[in-house]
Write an enzyme that holds these catalytic residues in place. Structure first.
Site, PDB file in Angstrom:
ATOM      1  N   ASP A  64       0.847  -1.201   0.000  1.00 34.92           N
ATOM      2  CA  ASP A  64       0.000   0.000   0.000  1.00 34.92           C
ATOM      3  C   ASP A  64       0.878   1.244   0.000  1.00 34.92           C
ATOM      4  OD1 ASP A  64      -2.532   1.551   0.406  1.00 34.92           O
ATOM      5  OD2 ASP A  64      -1.439   2.173   2.190  1.00 34.92           O
ATOM      6  N   TYR A  69       3.007   9.906  -0.754  1.00 34.97           N
ATOM      7  CA  TYR A  69       4.156   9.398   0.023  1.00 34.97           C
ATOM      8  C   TYR A  69       5.467   9.616  -0.740  1.00 34.97           C
ATOM      9  CZ  TYR A  69       0.498   6.727   2.520  1.00 34.97           C
ATOM     10  OH  TYR A  69      -0.627   6.335   3.208  1.00 34.97           O
ATOM     11  N   LYS A  94      -2.803   5.638  -4.053  1.00 35.48           N
ATOM     12  CA  LYS A  94      -3.878   6.612  -3.771  1.00 35.48           C
ATOM     13  C   LYS A  94      -3.647   7.901  -4.556  1.00 35.48           C
ATOM     14  CE  LYS A  94      -3.498   4.924   0.981  1.00 35.48           C
ATOM     15  NZ  LYS A  94      -2.072   4.663   1.142  1.00 35.48           N
ATOM     16  N   HIS A 127      -7.437   9.338  -1.757  1.00 40.70           N
ATOM     17  CA  HIS A 127      -6.744   9.377  -0.452  1.00 40.70           C
ATOM     18  C   HIS A 127      -7.602  10.011   0.646  1.00 40.70           C
ATOM     19  CE1 HIS A 127      -2.363   9.422   1.153  1.00 40.70           C
ATOM     20  NE2 HIS A 127      -3.191   9.306   2.159  1.00 40.70           N
ATOM     21  N   ILE A 257      -2.647  -3.075   7.007  1.00 38.41           N
ATOM     22  CA  ILE A 257      -1.461  -2.697   6.223  1.00 38.41           C
ATOM     23  C   ILE A 257      -0.372  -2.138   7.150  1.00 38.41           C
ATOM     24  CG2 ILE A 257      -2.401  -2.363   3.902  1.00 38.41           C
ATOM     25  CD1 ILE A 257      -3.064   0.556   4.728  1.00 38.41           C
ATOM     26  N   LYS A 259       3.042  -0.930   8.729  1.00 43.66           N
ATOM     27  CA  LYS A 259       4.271  -0.388   8.116  1.00 43.66           C
ATOM     28  C   LYS A 259       5.468  -0.669   9.023  1.00 43.66           C
ATOM     29  CE  LYS A 259       7.440   3.165   8.165  1.00 43.66           C
ATOM     30  NZ  LYS A 259       8.282   3.621   9.306  1.00 43.66           N
ATOM     31  N   SER A 260       6.592  -1.013   8.429  1.00 45.12           N
ATOM     32  CA  SER A 260       7.848  -1.051   9.179  1.00 45.12           C
ATOM     33  C   SER A 260       9.009  -0.988   8.196  1.00 45.12           C
ATOM     34  CB  SER A 260       7.959  -2.329  10.019  1.00 45.12           C
ATOM     35  OG  SER A 260       9.175  -2.326  10.720  1.00 45.12           O
ATOM     36  N   ARG A 265      10.587  -6.673  12.540  1.00 42.65           N
ATOM     37  CA  ARG A 265       9.178  -6.299  12.717  1.00 42.65           C
ATOM     38  C   ARG A 265       8.356  -6.651  11.477  1.00 42.65           C
ATOM     39  NH1 ARG A 265      10.031  -0.204  15.113  1.00 42.65           N
ATOM     40  NH2 ARG A 265      10.486  -0.774  17.271  1.00 42.65           N
TER      41      ARG A 265
HETATM   42  N1  LIG Z   1      -5.030   6.575   4.082  1.00 43.86           N
HETATM   43  C1  LIG Z   1      -4.414   7.306   4.990  1.00 43.86           C
HETATM   44  O1  LIG Z   1      -4.757   8.473   5.227  1.00 43.86           O
HETATM   45  C2  LIG Z   1      -3.287   6.689   5.757  1.00 43.86           C
HETATM   46  C3  LIG Z   1      -2.753   7.360   6.882  1.00 43.86           C
HETATM   47  C4  LIG Z   1      -1.713   6.739   7.576  1.00 43.86           C
HETATM   48  C5  LIG Z   1      -1.248   5.491   7.158  1.00 43.86           C
HETATM   49  N2  LIG Z   1      -1.772   4.889   6.039  1.00 43.86           N
HETATM   50  C6  LIG Z   1      -1.288   3.567   5.555  1.00 43.86           C
HETATM   51  O2  LIG Z   1      -1.303   2.644   6.640  1.00 43.86           O
HETATM   52  C7  LIG Z   1       0.010   2.119   6.833  1.00 43.86           C
HETATM   53  C8  LIG Z   1       0.229   1.791   8.288  1.00 43.86           C
HETATM   54  O3  LIG Z   1      -0.039   2.916   9.113  1.00 43.86           O
HETATM   55  P1  LIG Z   1       1.078   3.673   9.954  1.00 43.86           P
HETATM   56  O4  LIG Z   1       2.359   3.555   9.242  1.00 43.86           O
HETATM   57  O5  LIG Z   1       0.560   4.999  10.250  1.00 43.86           O
HETATM   58  O6  LIG Z   1       1.086   2.898  11.350  1.00 43.86           O
HETATM   59  P2  LIG Z   1       1.369   1.424  11.882  1.00 43.86           P
HETATM   60  O7  LIG Z   1       1.603   0.460  10.787  1.00 43.86           O
HETATM   61  O8  LIG Z   1       0.274   1.140  12.853  1.00 43.86           O
HETATM   62  O9  LIG Z   1       2.705   1.654  12.738  1.00 43.86           O
HETATM   63  C9  LIG Z   1       3.922   1.930  12.117  1.00 43.86           C
HETATM   64  C10 LIG Z   1       4.927   2.269  13.209  1.00 43.86           C
HETATM   65  O10 LIG Z   1       5.073   1.121  14.069  1.00 43.86           O
HETATM   66  C11 LIG Z   1       6.407   0.682  14.093  1.00 43.86           C
HETATM   67  N3  LIG Z   1       6.295  -0.783  14.104  1.00 43.86           N
HETATM   68  C12 LIG Z   1       5.906  -1.574  13.085  1.00 43.86           C
HETATM   69  N4  LIG Z   1       5.835  -2.850  13.483  1.00 43.86           N
HETATM   70  C13 LIG Z   1       6.174  -2.870  14.784  1.00 43.86           C
HETATM   71  C14 LIG Z   1       6.289  -3.910  15.747  1.00 43.86           C
HETATM   72  N5  LIG Z   1       6.021  -5.179  15.429  1.00 43.86           N
HETATM   73  N6  LIG Z   1       6.673  -3.580  17.004  1.00 43.86           N
HETATM   74  C15 LIG Z   1       6.922  -2.287  17.333  1.00 43.86           C
HETATM   75  N7  LIG Z   1       6.820  -1.254  16.475  1.00 43.86           N
HETATM   76  C16 LIG Z   1       6.459  -1.560  15.206  1.00 43.86           C
HETATM   77  C17 LIG Z   1       7.064   1.255  12.873  1.00 43.86           C
HETATM   78  O11 LIG Z   1       8.423   1.499  13.109  1.00 43.86           O
HETATM   79  P3  LIG Z   1       9.625   1.091  12.080  1.00 43.86           P
HETATM   80  O12 LIG Z   1       9.170   1.385  10.689  1.00 43.86           O
HETATM   81  O13 LIG Z   1      10.734   1.993  12.533  1.00 43.86           O
HETATM   82  O14 LIG Z   1       9.910  -0.361  12.306  1.00 43.86           O
HETATM   83  C18 LIG Z   1       6.302   2.574  12.707  1.00 43.86           C
HETATM   84  O15 LIG Z   1       6.836   3.566  13.577  1.00 43.86           O
HETATM   85  C19 LIG Z   1       0.905   3.231   6.288  1.00 43.86           C
HETATM   86  O16 LIG Z   1       2.224   2.832   6.054  1.00 43.86           O
HETATM   87  C20 LIG Z   1       0.141   3.604   5.042  1.00 43.86           C
HETATM   88  O17 LIG Z   1       0.351   2.647   4.021  1.00 43.86           O
HETATM   89  C21 LIG Z   1      -2.786   5.475   5.346  1.00 43.86           C
END
Ligand SMILES: NC(=O)c1ccc[n+]([C@@H]2O[C@H](COP(=O)([O-])OP(=O)(O)OC[C@H]3O[C@@H](n4cnc5c(N)ncnc54)[C@H](OP(=O)(O)O)[C@@H]3O)[C@@H](O)[C@H]2O)c1
Length: 313
Positions: A64, A69, A94, A127, A257, A259-260, A265
């Site tokens: 995704d 981005y 998006k 988006h 989805i 992210k890391s 992780r």
């Molecule tokens: N449509 C929208 O408006 C919108 C908005 C926000 C996000 N998104 C999408 O959703 C995806 C995920 O959301 P998000 O990136 O905001 O948040 P998330 O996936 O909930 O959290 C990502 C954060 O958690 C850390 N992390 C990942 N796995 C972990 C684990 N197992 N243990 C501890 N920490 C961990 C990552 O650090 P590291 O990377 O440093 O490992 C990063 O800081 C995005 O990448 C994007 O594709 C969409």
């Protein structure tokens, strides 16, 4: 918020639930999408190819990304370098709000496909809604419908659409969105949006599924990863807090989805198909909802405030 929720350690555990989390989800137009994808929001463009390569090697088959981005090219590079067939990878991206409008959105497809290095995008979504310029939002969605009819995309959808935005869209267009990508994590569940999605046959796709926005934003918010209830459930199952949160979504029918950029992780987040949360576990996590949004209010999104020029391919 951290530590303020009481763990349900005392809850009597009954029979394990039968797994309610298939590894694939069928969208409302019959297209199959993996239940777990890999997010790349805030992944720096120069690290994106490495992260996506690690994800593909781990077994993720859905990526995704988004025009906003600015890392679609890195995603495309990882896909072209991998040994996988193009048809084995589900690509979602998006359209940003500055590319809304019928003609602009059709051109935005060309920009995205060019950067991704693909002819066809599996899932293309808006988006954000532009509540103050909803005619532009409708024009953008009608362009997605045309791209779908032309076979340039396999499914179309939206993101951050609240129930009233969905109603406005459905009233003015013909194709029901396949997904609505929204903020959902244990501290912000958005039940009304989940219900509206379900009512219309739209898959809810959880962004910040492990609550990233609760801990990466300003350090002032409690972290879902350290929440006492989630940590207690994780300990009972011999899993991590992140795995428990992902499992919570999957068992409730949401696509996720995470992210890391960290290889360990990336692997951890994918290892969520070998345990089941009980109904008590699911209810205890549901009860953590604070009703407080981490991301911007959808009603506050305007092109003036969130303007960003998306480069050509
Ligand atoms: N449509 C929208 O408006 C919108 C908005 C926000 C996000 N998104 C999408 O959703 C995806 C995920 O959301 P998000 O990136 O905001 O948040 P998330 O996936 O909930 O959290 C990502 C954060 O958690 C850390 N992390 C990942 N796995 C972990 C684990 N197992 N243990 C501890 N920490 C961990 C990552 O650090 P590291 O990377 O440093 O490992 C990063 O800081 C995005 O990448 C994007 O594709 C969409």
């Amino acid at each position: 918020m951290t530590g303020t929720h009481s763990p349900c350690l005392g809850a009597r555990r009954t029979a394990r639930v039968v797994s309610m989390a298939p590894e694939n989800i069928v969208l409302n137009n019959g297209i199959t999408m993996p239940a777990i994808g890999f997010g790349v929001f805030q992944t720096p463009p120069d690290e994106t190819t490495i992260a996506v390569t690690a994800a593909l090697e781990t077994g993720y088959r859905h990526i995704d990304t988004a025009a906003a981005y600015l890392n679609e090219r890195g995603v495309g590079e990882a896909i072209s370098r991998s040994d996988l067939d193009r048809s084995d990878i589900f690509i979602e991206t998006k359209i940003w709000i500055t590319d809304f409008g019928y003609d602009q959105t059709q051109h935005a497809f060309d920009k995205a496909a060019g950067k991704l290095g693909v002819e066809q995008i599996d899932l293309l979504i808006l988006h954000q809604p532009l509540p103050g310029e909803f005619d532009l939002t409708i024009g953008a969605y009608k362009a997605l419908e045309k791209l779908l009819a032309d076979g340039k995309v396999r499914a179309i959808g939206v993101s951050n659409f609240m129930p009233e935005h969905l109603t406005g869209l459905l009233d003015a267009t013909s194709v029901v969105p396949a997904v609505n990508q929204i903020e959902v994590h244990p501290y912000f569940r958005q039940t009304a949006v989940l219900d509206a999605d379900a009512e219309h046959g739209i898959v809810s796709q959880a962004w910040s599924p492990i609550g990233g926005i609760t801990f990466y934003r300003d350090g002032k918010h409690g972290s879902t990863l350290e929440d006492a209830t989630i940590v207690a459930i994780a300990q009972m199952h011999g899993k991590t807090a992140a795995q428990v949160m992902l499992r919570w979504h999957l068992q409730q029918g949401r696509q996720v989805i995470p992210k890391s950029v960290t290889p360990s992780r990336i692997a951890e987040n994918f290892a969520v198909f070998d345990f089941d949360l009980s109904d008590d576990d699911l209810a205890a996590i549901d009860a953590l909802d604070t009703g407080i949004r981490g991301g911007p209010e959808p009603e506050a999104i305007t092109r003036e405030r969130f303007g960003l020029t998306i480069p050509e391919a």
